[in-house]
Design a protein around this motif. Structure first.
Motif, PDB file in Angstrom:
ATOM      1  N   ASN A  38      -8.590  -8.349  29.909  1.00 41.99           N
ATOM      2  CA  ASN A  38      -9.042  -8.812  28.732  1.00 41.99           C
ATOM      3  C   ASN A  38      -8.788 -10.001  28.148  1.00 41.99           C
ATOM      4  N   ILE A  39      -9.724 -10.976  27.943  1.00 40.86           N
ATOM      5  CA  ILE A  39      -9.509 -12.157  27.237  1.00 40.86           C
ATOM      6  C   ILE A  39     -10.049 -12.134  26.035  1.00 40.86           C
ATOM      7  N   GLU A  52     -13.423 -19.283  26.880  1.00 39.78           N
ATOM      8  CA  GLU A  52     -13.758 -20.151  27.843  1.00 39.78           C
ATOM      9  C   GLU A  52     -12.576 -21.003  28.265  1.00 39.78           C
ATOM     10  N   GLU A  53     -11.669 -21.362  27.488  1.00 39.92           N
ATOM     11  CA  GLU A  53     -10.550 -22.129  27.693  1.00 39.92           C
ATOM     12  C   GLU A  53      -9.746 -21.180  28.750  1.00 39.92           C
ATOM     13  N   GLN A  54      -9.399 -19.997  28.009  1.00 39.95           N
ATOM     14  CA  GLN A  54      -8.575 -19.131  28.740  1.00 39.95           C
ATOM     15  C   GLN A  54      -9.112 -18.753  30.180  1.00 39.95           C
ATOM     16  N   GLU A  55     -10.367 -18.548  30.130  1.00 41.33           N
ATOM     17  CA  GLU A  55     -11.002 -17.935  31.594  1.00 41.33           C
ATOM     18  C   GLU A  55     -10.859 -19.293  32.532  1.00 41.33           C
ATOM     19  N   THR A  56     -11.113 -20.541  32.146  1.00 39.33           N
ATOM     20  CA  THR A  56     -11.029 -21.500  33.073  1.00 39.33           C
ATOM     21  C   THR A  56      -9.396 -21.644  33.356  1.00 39.33           C
ATOM     22  N   LYS A  83     -24.232 -14.678  26.267  1.00 38.76           N
ATOM     23  CA  LYS A  83     -23.559 -15.328  25.060  1.00 38.76           C
ATOM     24  C   LYS A  83     -24.668 -15.806  24.214  1.00 38.76           C
ATOM     25  N   VAL A  84     -24.394 -15.643  22.919  1.00 34.22           N
ATOM     26  CA  VAL A  84     -25.244 -15.975  21.775  1.00 34.22           C
ATOM     27  C   VAL A  84     -24.272 -16.752  20.999  1.00 34.22           C
ATOM     28  N   ARG A  85     -25.002 -17.780  20.516  1.00 36.95           N
ATOM     29  CA  ARG A  85     -24.062 -18.588  19.341  1.00 36.95           C
ATOM     30  C   ARG A  85     -24.840 -18.523  18.129  1.00 36.95           C
ATOM     31  N   TRP A  86     -24.396 -18.357  16.885  1.00 41.26           N
ATOM     32  CA  TRP A  86     -25.102 -18.309  15.433  1.00 41.26           C
ATOM     33  C   TRP A  86     -24.444 -19.126  14.546  1.00 41.26           C
ATOM     34  N   SER A  93     -16.068 -11.962  20.936  1.00 37.95           N
ATOM     35  CA  SER A  93     -14.652 -12.146  20.564  1.00 37.95           C
ATOM     36  C   SER A  93     -13.602 -11.659  21.672  1.00 37.95           C
ATOM     37  N   LYS A  94     -14.280 -11.098  22.651  1.00 37.03           N
ATOM     38  CA  LYS A  94     -13.377 -10.495  23.752  1.00 37.03           C
ATOM     39  C   LYS A  94     -14.233 -10.478  25.179  1.00 37.03           C
TER      40      LYS A  94
END
Length: 221
Positions: A38-39, A52-56, A83-86, A93-94
């Motif tokens: 879980n990230i 994204e940074e942690q997954e990379t 993924k949705v940006r608003w 968040s996870k």
């Protein structure tokens, strides 16, 4: 006279038989171990560290350590994630990833990588074996052979022997990947400590148990 003949014709000597059940069991070391990772979004001081940074970072280090990224995937619960940006904020968040490895040693290497990246929410979610179908077949054959052997030695004790099988069916078949869950999280800090006052990681999954039970009804010669 006809009535008497009809009644007489229905009297048939029962076929003598014996009923036995053969059981068999085999344990195998799992060679498919699934680690759920879980990230979470987090802050390093005032700096936001994104998913994204942690997954990379995780993928780069896995490649560096010789892992195949084809074994890394979204968990089933995240498989339809979009993924949705608003207003420039991430709704998610996870993120949960699943990494498949083939040995306890590899599990240890993965947890070391997670520790290096400060990813401390992971656990072994499932264990399995790539040859489980072949092992199931092997155990079933062992069980029916055990039934035959049992029929022979029981009847041998009364100077008889089994004839042809009249009925065969499988009572039960179990494929049990027994596992005590292994978590790698902040909660481990309250657990056992090594001589260096560091959390001691113990990999505790067990062997997979495969069981079969076969019922056979034999005629007696």
């Amino acid at each position: 006279m006809l009535s008497s003949a009809g009644a007489f014709s229905q009297v048939v000597d029962p076929i003598p038989f014996i009923e036995v059940t053969g059981t068999a069991e085999k344990t195998v070391v799992p060679n498919e171990i699934y680690i759920s990772i879980n990230i979470h979004e987090r802050y390093d001081g005032k700096t936001k560290v994104t998913i994204e940074e942690q997954e990379t970072g995780l993928k780069e280090l896995l490649i560096k350590k010789g892992f195949n990224l084809e074994d890394l995937s979204l968990s089933d619960s995240e498989s339809s994630y979009v993924k949705v940006r608003w207003t420039k904020k991430d709704v998610l968040s996870k993120k949960e990833l699943v990494l498949k490895v083939n040995s306890a040693d590899k599990v240890g290497e993965v947890f070391a990588i997670l520790d290096e990246l400060n990813l401390q929410d992971a656990h072994i979610s499932k264990v399995d074996h790539s040859e489980k179908d072949a092992y199931k077949k092997e155990v079933r054959i062992m069980a029916i052979k055990a039934a035959k052997e049992k029929a022979f030695y029981l009847l041998e004790a009364i100077d008889e022997k089994p004839g042809n099988p009249l009925v065969i069916y499988e009572n039960a078949h179990q494929y049990v990947p027994q596992m005590r869950n292994v978590a790698y999280s902040e909660n481990m800090k309250d657990g056992l400590m090594s001589s260096n006052n560091e959390p001691e990681l113990t990999i505790q999954f067990e062997k997979i148990t495969i069981r079969a039970s076969i019922y056979v009804k034999y005629s007696i010669e």
